[in-house]
Design a protein around this motif. Structure first.
Motif, PDB file in Angstrom:
ATOM      1  N   ASN A  81       0.860  -1.181   0.000  1.00 25.66           N
ATOM      2  CA  ASN A  81       0.000   0.000   0.000  1.00 25.66           C
ATOM      3  C   ASN A  81       0.894   1.228   0.000  1.00 25.66           C
ATOM      4  OD1 ASN A  81      -2.539  -1.289   0.015  1.00 25.66           O
ATOM      5  ND2 ASN A  81      -2.248  -1.797   2.163  1.00 25.66           N
ATOM      6  N   SER A  83       1.244   5.055  -0.207  1.00 24.01           N
ATOM      7  CA  SER A  83       0.439   6.257  -0.013  1.00 24.01           C
ATOM      8  C   SER A  83       1.010   7.420  -0.819  1.00 24.01           C
ATOM      9  CB  SER A  83       0.406   6.641   1.468  1.00 24.01           C
ATOM     10  OG  SER A  83       1.696   7.081   1.876  1.00 24.01           O
ATOM     11  N   THR A 111      -3.626   8.381  -6.305  1.00 24.84           N
ATOM     12  CA  THR A 111      -4.457   7.330  -5.710  1.00 24.84           C
ATOM     13  C   THR A 111      -5.234   6.584  -6.787  1.00 24.84           C
ATOM     14  OG1 THR A 111      -4.632   8.612  -3.678  1.00 24.84           O
ATOM     15  CG2 THR A 111      -6.271   6.876  -4.007  1.00 24.84           C
ATOM     16  N   ASN A 115      -4.832   2.580  -7.586  1.00 24.78           N
ATOM     17  CA  ASN A 115      -5.989   1.681  -7.547  1.00 24.78           C
ATOM     18  C   ASN A 115      -6.260   1.051  -8.914  1.00 24.78           C
ATOM     19  OD1 ASN A 115      -6.497   1.984  -4.812  1.00 24.78           O
ATOM     20  ND2 ASN A 115      -7.889   3.704  -5.120  1.00 24.78           N
TER      21      ASN A 115
END
Length: 168
Positions: A81, A83, A111, A115
């Motif tokens: 993940n 950020s 982001t 994704n």
């Protein structure tokens, strides 16, 4: 130098705007028609800038190496993940500046890019490697299967179960 630019752009001729293609053909005329060394220098500078812009638009690559590096990092560490803060630090930029530059050069937020990339990878894992939905979700770093399914449908357009059915 201009000959090298022309050779580099040759494979992309069909994708270039007609103005770029015309300037490739007429560069010798422009230089031979120049009266002074400054005229030649201006013509060469102008053509070189145009070629570079054409190459960037055709190749679809951002101009900044920091952005290419973070994209590569995301692809190589898809299970993590990452950020916005991590990406900005990795790129040696402030969070807000990185966010602005990334969106400007890539055309989507960081982001959204992460994704979308995770969901595309998951789709491939489900269809090509025949993984179960929860296995693909874990491989792209999203252990919550419900959240994964929601993201998958948003970015791919169908539920992961339907994709799995198509792959078999």
């Amino acid at each position: 130098m201009l000959y090298i630019f022309m050779k580099v752009l040759k494979p992309y001729e069909e994708q270039l705007p007609s103005a770029s293609a015309d300037s490739c053909m007429k560069w010798t005329e422009m230089i031979l028609g120049a009266e002074t060394l400054d005229d030649i220098r201006r013509s060469v500078d102008e053509l070189a800038a145009g070629f570079m812009q054409s190459l960037r638009s055709v190749k679809g690559q951002p101009a900044r190496p920091q952005i290419m590096n973070i994209k590569r990092y995301v692809y190589e560490h898809i299970e993590q993940n990452i950020s916005l803060e991590d990406a900005a630090e990795f790129s040696n930029m402030s969070r807000s500046y990185f966010s602005y530059i990334f969106k400007k050069e890539i055309g989507e937020s960081f982001t959204h890019f992460v994704n979308r990339t995770k969901m595309e990878k998951a789709r491939d894992l489900i269809m090509k490697r025949n993984l179960k939905v929860y296995e693909a979700a874990e491989k792209v770093g999203i252990p919550d299967e419900a959240y994964f399914s929601k993201l998958f449908k948003k970015y791919i357009g169908v539920s992961p179960g339907k994709i799995r059915g198509k792959g078999n």
